[in-house]
Write an enzyme that holds these catalytic residues in place. Structure first.
Site, PDB file in Angstrom:
ATOM      1  N   HIS A   1       0.846  -1.214   0.000  1.00  0.00           N
ATOM      2  CA  HIS A   1       0.000   0.000   0.000  1.00  0.00           C
ATOM      3  C   HIS A   1       0.877   1.258   0.000  1.00  0.00           C
ATOM      4  O   HIS A   1       0.584   2.222  -0.701  1.00  0.00           O
ATOM      5  CB  HIS A   1      -0.872   0.062   1.262  1.00  0.00           C
ATOM      6  CG  HIS A   1      -1.890  -1.028   1.401  1.00  0.00           C
ATOM      7  ND1 HIS A   1      -1.932  -1.873   2.488  1.00  0.00           N
ATOM      8  CD2 HIS A   1      -2.928  -1.407   0.606  1.00  0.00           C
ATOM      9  CE1 HIS A   1      -2.953  -2.712   2.363  1.00  0.00           C
ATOM     10  NE2 HIS A   1      -3.566  -2.468   1.236  1.00  0.00           N
TER      11      HIS A   1
ATOM     12  N   LYS B   1     -17.448  -6.118   7.687  1.00  0.00           N
ATOM     13  CA  LYS B   1     -16.202  -6.819   8.018  1.00  0.00           C
ATOM     14  C   LYS B   1     -15.842  -6.637   9.494  1.00  0.00           C
ATOM     15  O   LYS B   1     -16.164  -5.619  10.101  1.00  0.00           O
ATOM     16  CB  LYS B   1     -15.054  -6.260   7.169  1.00  0.00           C
ATOM     17  CG  LYS B   1     -15.074  -6.719   5.730  1.00  0.00           C
ATOM     18  CD  LYS B   1     -13.756  -6.323   5.059  1.00  0.00           C
ATOM     19  CE  LYS B   1     -13.762  -6.588   3.568  1.00  0.00           C
ATOM     20  NZ  LYS B   1     -12.578  -6.052   2.883  1.00  0.00           N
TER      21      LYS B   1
ATOM     22  N   ARG C   1      -2.425  -6.302  -8.166  1.00  0.00           N
ATOM     23  CA  ARG C   1      -1.315  -7.223  -7.930  1.00  0.00           C
ATOM     24  C   ARG C   1      -1.237  -8.308  -8.988  1.00  0.00           C
ATOM     25  O   ARG C   1      -0.217  -8.568  -9.563  1.00  0.00           O
ATOM     26  CB  ARG C   1      -1.463  -7.891  -6.554  1.00  0.00           C
ATOM     27  CG  ARG C   1      -1.005  -7.024  -5.420  1.00  0.00           C
ATOM     28  CD  ARG C   1      -1.538  -7.518  -4.123  1.00  0.00           C
ATOM     29  NE  ARG C   1      -2.995  -7.412  -4.108  1.00  0.00           N
ATOM     30  CZ  ARG C   1      -3.733  -7.549  -3.025  1.00  0.00           C
ATOM     31  NH1 ARG C   1      -3.167  -7.842  -1.889  1.00  0.00           N
ATOM     32  NH2 ARG C   1      -5.034  -7.408  -3.073  1.00  0.00           N
TER      33      ARG C   1
ATOM     34  N   SER D   1      -2.842  -7.710   3.177  1.00  0.00           N
ATOM     35  CA  SER D   1      -3.085  -7.533   4.612  1.00  0.00           C
ATOM     36  C   SER D   1      -3.471  -8.868   5.257  1.00  0.00           C
ATOM     37  O   SER D   1      -3.084  -9.148   6.393  1.00  0.00           O
ATOM     38  CB  SER D   1      -4.204  -6.515   4.841  1.00  0.00           C
ATOM     39  OG  SER D   1      -3.854  -5.270   4.306  1.00  0.00           O
TER      40      SER D   1
HETATM   41  P1  ADP Z   1      -9.850  -3.577  -0.055  1.00  0.00           P
HETATM   42  O1  ADP Z   1     -10.423  -4.320   1.120  1.00  0.00           O
HETATM   43  O2  ADP Z   1     -10.614  -2.384  -0.496  1.00  0.00           O
HETATM   44  O3  ADP Z   1      -9.388  -4.444  -1.207  1.00  0.00           O
HETATM   45  P2  ADP Z   1      -7.101  -3.323   0.738  1.00  0.00           P
HETATM   46  O4  ADP Z   1      -6.611  -2.557   1.907  1.00  0.00           O
HETATM   47  O5  ADP Z   1      -6.925  -4.807   0.774  1.00  0.00           O
HETATM   48  O6  ADP Z   1      -8.578  -2.892   0.566  1.00  0.00           O
HETATM   49  O7  ADP Z   1      -6.438  -2.771  -0.586  1.00  0.00           O
HETATM   50  C1  ADP Z   1      -6.641  -1.456  -1.051  1.00  0.00           C
HETATM   51  C2  ADP Z   1      -6.096  -1.363  -2.465  1.00  0.00           C
HETATM   52  O8  ADP Z   1      -4.688  -1.582  -2.447  1.00  0.00           O
HETATM   53  C3  ADP Z   1      -6.681  -2.405  -3.430  1.00  0.00           C
HETATM   54  O9  ADP Z   1      -6.791  -1.790  -4.708  1.00  0.00           O
HETATM   55  C4  ADP Z   1      -5.621  -3.468  -3.463  1.00  0.00           C
HETATM   56  O10 ADP Z   1      -5.641  -4.186  -4.691  1.00  0.00           O
HETATM   57  C5  ADP Z   1      -4.357  -2.635  -3.334  1.00  0.00           C
HETATM   58  N1  ADP Z   1      -3.245  -3.401  -2.786  1.00  0.00           N
HETATM   59  C6  ADP Z   1      -3.242  -4.191  -1.686  1.00  0.00           C
HETATM   60  N2  ADP Z   1      -2.035  -4.770  -1.497  1.00  0.00           N
HETATM   61  C7  ADP Z   1      -1.244  -4.340  -2.523  1.00  0.00           C
HETATM   62  C8  ADP Z   1       0.100  -4.596  -2.932  1.00  0.00           C
HETATM   63  N3  ADP Z   1       0.863  -5.451  -2.263  1.00  0.00           N
HETATM   64  N4  ADP Z   1       0.563  -3.979  -4.040  1.00  0.00           N
HETATM   65  C9  ADP Z   1      -0.256  -3.144  -4.743  1.00  0.00           C
HETATM   66  N5  ADP Z   1      -1.533  -2.879  -4.433  1.00  0.00           N
HETATM   67  C10 ADP Z   1      -2.032  -3.462  -3.351  1.00  0.00           C
END
Ligand code: ADP
Length: 161
Positions: A17, A41, A90, A128
């Protein structure tokens, strides 16, 4: 002035992120990182905790601010005069969900566009949920999140490391 919003759960924020935040902040005049307050959630960190963690992580990036939101993302974007939603991609597995989400948001509000940044290769595997799973078994998460976040995650799992 081009303003963008980077929405997500950030439970917890990872180096993946953070990489997207830095790159988006370079492209746009202002970037708001927005923690989704999703009542469905059950997160590890409360919305306030996640907002505070993100504030700490982004404190040196002057055009980044951090907020939380609930409800429709496109409405939130309009209220904040942001024409762009940033999402990270990703792998192909992200693509199907993200495409559907982007198209739905476009139908709901055609003044808002979604722009995808592809993950940097070193973070392509990182999520995450993986961080939480590894930490729950006492594994090493130091390559996934900054040290102060690792401490907070271990604390949640009752294993001060
Ligand atoms: P959500 O629950 O909305 O998917 P996340 O916190 O998991 O929220 O992710 C927010 C955004 O960041 C999403 O677009 C996700 O694809 C992106 N993201 C999460 N991890 C990575 C990573 N390792 N590299 C690039 N983008 C990521």
């Amino acid at each position: 002035m081009k303003a963008a919003i980077y929405p997500g759960s950030f439970d917890p924020v990872t180096y993946g992120h953070i990489d997207i935040i830095k790159r988006a902040a370079d492209i746009f005049d202002s970037l708001t990182v927005s923690v989704l307050n999703n009542k469905v959630k059950t997160p590890l960190f409360s919305v306030d905790e996640r907002v505070n963690i993100l504030k700490e992580v982004t404190k040196d990036i002057t055009n980044v601010s951090v907020e939380s939101y609930e409800g429709l993302l496109v409405e939130y974007c309009k209220q904040n005069n942001a024409g762009v939603i940033i999402r990270g991609l990703r792998a192909i597995t992200d693509f199907e969900y993200e495409l559907q989400l982007a198209q739905t948001n476009r139908k709901l509000g055609d003044e808002v566009d979604t722009i995808f940044l592809t993950t940097s290769l070193e973070y392509a595997y990182l999520s995450s949920s993986t961080v939480k799973e590894v930490a729950s078994f006492g594994g090493d998460i130091s390559k996934f999140v900054p040290p102060f976040i690792a401490d907070m995650v271990y604390e949640k799992f009752g294993a001060g490391k």
